[in-house]
Design a protein around this motif. Structure first.
Motif, PDB file in Angstrom:
ATOM      1  N   PRO A 149     -10.370  81.919 110.901  1.00 22.38           N
ATOM      2  CA  PRO A 149      -9.308  82.713 110.668  1.00 22.38           C
ATOM      3  C   PRO A 149      -9.301  82.668 109.414  1.00 22.38           C
ATOM      4  CG  PRO A 149      -9.324  80.780 112.718  1.00 22.38           C
ATOM      5  CD  PRO A 149     -10.667  81.094 111.220  1.00 22.38           C
ATOM      6  N   ALA A 150      -7.668  83.050 108.086  1.00 22.67           N
ATOM      7  CA  ALA A 150      -7.299  82.649 107.092  1.00 22.67           C
ATOM      8  C   ALA A 150      -6.266  83.529 106.819  1.00 22.67           C
ATOM      9  CB  ALA A 150      -8.291  84.049 106.261  1.00 22.67           C
ATOM     10  N   PHE A 151      -6.207  82.249 106.151  1.00 26.03           N
ATOM     11  CA  PHE A 151      -4.396  82.932 105.413  1.00 26.03           C
ATOM     12  C   PHE A 151      -3.672  83.200 104.190  1.00 26.03           C
ATOM     13  CE2 PHE A 151      -5.550  79.687 108.952  1.00 26.03           C
ATOM     14  CZ  PHE A 151      -5.031  79.561 110.122  1.00 26.03           C
ATOM     15  N   CYS A 152      -2.377  83.575 104.453  1.00 22.28           N
ATOM     16  CA  CYS A 152      -2.506  85.191 103.409  1.00 22.28           C
ATOM     17  C   CYS A 152      -0.694  84.445 102.901  1.00 22.28           C
ATOM     18  CB  CYS A 152      -2.366  86.736 103.297  1.00 22.28           C
ATOM     19  SG  CYS A 152      -1.791  87.727 102.501  1.00 22.28           S
ATOM     20  N   VAL A 153       0.074  84.601 101.622  1.00 23.85           N
ATOM     21  CA  VAL A 153       1.143  84.614 101.167  1.00 23.85           C
ATOM     22  C   VAL A 153       0.581  86.044 100.297  1.00 23.85           C
ATOM     23  CG1 VAL A 153       2.334  83.981  99.343  1.00 23.85           C
ATOM     24  CG2 VAL A 153       0.767  82.193 101.213  1.00 23.85           C
ATOM     25  N   SER A 154       1.056  87.097 100.687  1.00 24.38           N
ATOM     26  CA  SER A 154       2.030  88.227  99.910  1.00 24.38           C
ATOM     27  C   SER A 154       2.202  88.329  99.313  1.00 24.38           C
ATOM     28  CB  SER A 154       2.031  89.455 101.338  1.00 24.38           C
ATOM     29  OG  SER A 154       1.278  89.249 102.184  1.00 24.38           O
ATOM     30  N   LEU A 155       2.390  88.809  97.927  1.00 24.46           N
ATOM     31  CA  LEU A 155       2.941  89.226  96.815  1.00 24.46           C
ATOM     32  C   LEU A 155       3.063  90.552  96.159  1.00 24.46           C
ATOM     33  CD1 LEU A 155       1.379  86.145  94.786  1.00 24.46           C
ATOM     34  CD2 LEU A 155       3.403  85.837  96.176  1.00 24.46           C
ATOM     35  N   SER A 156       4.506  90.747  95.329  1.00 25.03           N
ATOM     36  CA  SER A 156       4.145  92.405  94.925  1.00 25.03           C
ATOM     37  C   SER A 156       4.255  92.164  93.316  1.00 25.03           C
ATOM     38  CB  SER A 156       5.372  93.118  95.548  1.00 25.03           C
ATOM     39  OG  SER A 156       5.323  94.172  94.958  1.00 25.03           O
ATOM     40  N   ALA A 157       3.859  92.682  92.665  1.00 25.46           N
ATOM     41  CA  ALA A 157       3.613  93.539  91.436  1.00 25.46           C
ATOM     42  C   ALA A 157       5.035  93.647  91.051  1.00 25.46           C
ATOM     43  CB  ALA A 157       2.678  94.290  90.766  1.00 25.46           C
ATOM     44  N   ASN A 158       5.871  94.431  91.745  1.00 27.86           N
ATOM     45  CA  ASN A 158       7.262  94.857  91.386  1.00 27.86           C
ATOM     46  C   ASN A 158       8.379  93.737  91.788  1.00 27.86           C
ATOM     47  OD1 ASN A 158       9.554  96.139  91.556  1.00 27.86           O
ATOM     48  ND2 ASN A 158       8.548  98.277  90.997  1.00 27.86           N
ATOM     49  N   GLY A 159       9.423  92.841  91.748  1.00 27.29           N
ATOM     50  CA  GLY A 159       9.894  92.954  92.375  1.00 27.29           C
ATOM     51  C   GLY A 159      11.618  92.945  91.763  1.00 27.29           C
ATOM     52  N   ASP A 160      11.362  94.495  92.305  1.00 31.50           N
ATOM     53  CA  ASP A 160      13.127  94.980  93.096  1.00 31.50           C
ATOM     54  C   ASP A 160      12.514  96.464  93.283  1.00 31.50           C
ATOM     55  OD1 ASP A 160      15.478  94.715  92.997  1.00 31.50           O
ATOM     56  OD2 ASP A 160      16.710  96.073  90.779  1.00 31.50           O
ATOM     57  N   LEU A 161      11.761  96.373  94.643  1.00 35.43           N
ATOM     58  CA  LEU A 161      11.081  97.225  94.785  1.00 35.43           C
ATOM     59  C   LEU A 161      12.125  97.606  96.570  1.00 35.43           C
ATOM     60  CD1 LEU A 161       9.267  99.639  95.118  1.00 35.43           C
ATOM     61  CD2 LEU A 161       8.074  98.126  96.479  1.00 35.43           C
ATOM     62  N   LEU A 162      13.011  98.567  96.674  1.00 28.47           N
ATOM     63  CA  LEU A 162      13.685  98.886  98.127  1.00 28.47           C
ATOM     64  C   LEU A 162      13.224  98.720  98.953  1.00 28.47           C
ATOM     65  CD1 LEU A 162      16.721  99.094  98.852  1.00 28.47           C
ATOM     66  CD2 LEU A 162      15.733 101.697  99.096  1.00 28.47           C
ATOM     67  N   SER A 163      11.841  98.727  99.259  1.00 31.65           N
ATOM     68  CA  SER A 163      11.014  98.944 100.438  1.00 31.65           C
ATOM     69  C   SER A 163      10.660  97.469 101.039  1.00 31.65           C
ATOM     70  CB  SER A 163       9.613  99.797 100.439  1.00 31.65           C
ATOM     71  OG  SER A 163       9.018  99.476  98.752  1.00 31.65           O
ATOM     72  N   GLN A 164      10.458  96.961 100.292  1.00 35.10           N
ATOM     73  CA  GLN A 164       9.736  95.642  99.755  1.00 35.10           C
ATOM     74  C   GLN A 164      11.354  94.340  99.976  1.00 35.10           C
ATOM     75  OE1 GLN A 164       7.031  95.365  99.876  1.00 35.10           O
ATOM     76  NE2 GLN A 164       6.967  93.554  99.499  1.00 35.10           N
TER      77      GLN A 164
END
Length: 342
Positions: A149-164
């Motif tokens: 098992p592996a565990f993930c924290v997902s992050l984005s380089a864009n802090g203001d993205l409509l899809s996110q």
């Protein structure tokens, strides 16, 4: 005297490179060590001893794989709802979710399966030895040792993205938490920090090179290394995703929990579960540093973007007061600039 800020990329206890005050520097001793690392992770070294750590070093030097997130500066953003923001600030931890329960059904399998397909369809066909290796690694990919098992924290380089905002930020009524992982990167015993690579443009060269290495090593090791090679593919797989997800601009923190009595998280909270529909989802509340004694976890938060569906004027004061209450100073709280009505 100014103390240098150090950043180290390592596999296990093996130093790959060090960064001082944001600049990679090599003195005479470092140059000597770098030449030794070149020898340790050379093609000849892999063929002689094709274990995971040596193979990972070779892949890092020759294929820049996996992609370590420290290679690209800038904040990384974790999108969440109001309850998630409150829990993260109060506890100083992020929830790392079991990769098998993320929204991409090819998560963790995209790279290994595609590499094996390319190996099997290489120009000129495959030999009997090559086909045996491909089949052996394919079978080993499903073994408990190589598929832990592996565990993930997902992050984005864009802090203001409509899809996110739509997908992870409570449909615009949430928050994007900006983390400075240049100076607050996770301890390597806790997690690794990757930038996600989208698509399979790099896969053909990688597949051909790996198959050639495996064939050369098989002369000595026979079929003894299939699980080792499968484990290596599973490690690098965590930084590759299908091209269809590229808009997310994802970086991720990956930690592992073997379930074999080895506890790298003695001072962390135990494995937890949450329900979503019919799924019971395993997750780990994860800090970014090794906790000792009475140390309280804290995150390198520098900015919070308030979602386009949140009443900014009403919530600005409460967010800033929450940050101060938990000793987060100089954090910018800004509104989304996206015109969106949830």
């Amino acid at each position: 005297m100014l103390l240098a800020e150090w950043s180290i990329e390592a596999y296990g206890n093996t130093l790959v490179r060090a960064k001082i005050n944001g600049v990679f520097k090599l003195n005479d001793k470092s140059k000597f060590l770098a030449s030794k690392f070149d020898e340790m992770f050379s093609r000849e070294a892999v063929i002689e001893s094709p274990h995971m750590m040596v193979l990972l070093g070779y892949l890092s030097q020759n294929h820049d794989t996996p992609k370590f997130g420290r290679g690209k500066s800038g904040l990384r953003y974790h999108y969440t709802d109001a309850a998630g923001l409150l829990g993260i600030i109060q506890n100083g931890r992020l929830w790392a979710t079991d990769l098998r329960f993320l929204n991409d059904p090819s998560e963790g399998t995209y790279l290994p399966e595609r590499l094996l397909e390319l190996m099997a369809s290489k120009p000129g066909g495959v030999s009997e030895t090559e086909q045996k290796i491909i089949n052996g690694v394919k079978d080993a990919l499903n073994s408990p040792r190589s598929n832990y098992p592996a565990f993930c924290v997902s992050l984005s380089a864009n802090g203001d993205l409509l899809s996110q905002w739509r997908g992870y930020g409570d449909f615009g009524k949430g928050y994007a938490i900006g983390l400075n992982l240049d100076f607050g990167a996770p301890h390597p015993q806790i997690a690794h920090f990757y930038d996600v690579v989208y698509g399979d443009d790099l896969f053909m060269d990688l597949a051909v090179d790996l198959l050639d290495l495996f064939v050369s090593a098989t002369a000595k090791w026979k079929d003894m290394m299939y699980e080792e090679w499968a484990t290596t593919l599973n490690v690098i797989a965590k930084s590759f995703k299908h091209q269809g997800y590229s808009e997310e601009q994802e970086s991720r923190l990956i930690c592992s929990h073997t379930g074999e009595g080895v506890n790298n998280f003695a001072n962390e909270l135990p494995l937890k579960f949450r329900a979503k529909g019919s799924d019971l989802i395993p997750y780990m509340p994860m800090s970014l540093g090794l906790l000792t004694g009475d140390n309280e976890p804290s995150l390198p938060i520098e900015r919070i973007v308030v979602g386009p569906g949140v009443d900014f004027e009403r919530n600005y004061a409460s967010v800033t007061d929450l940050l101060k209450a938990y000793s987060y100073e100089n954090v910018k709280v800004e509104r989304s600039i996206i015109p969106f009505r949830p």
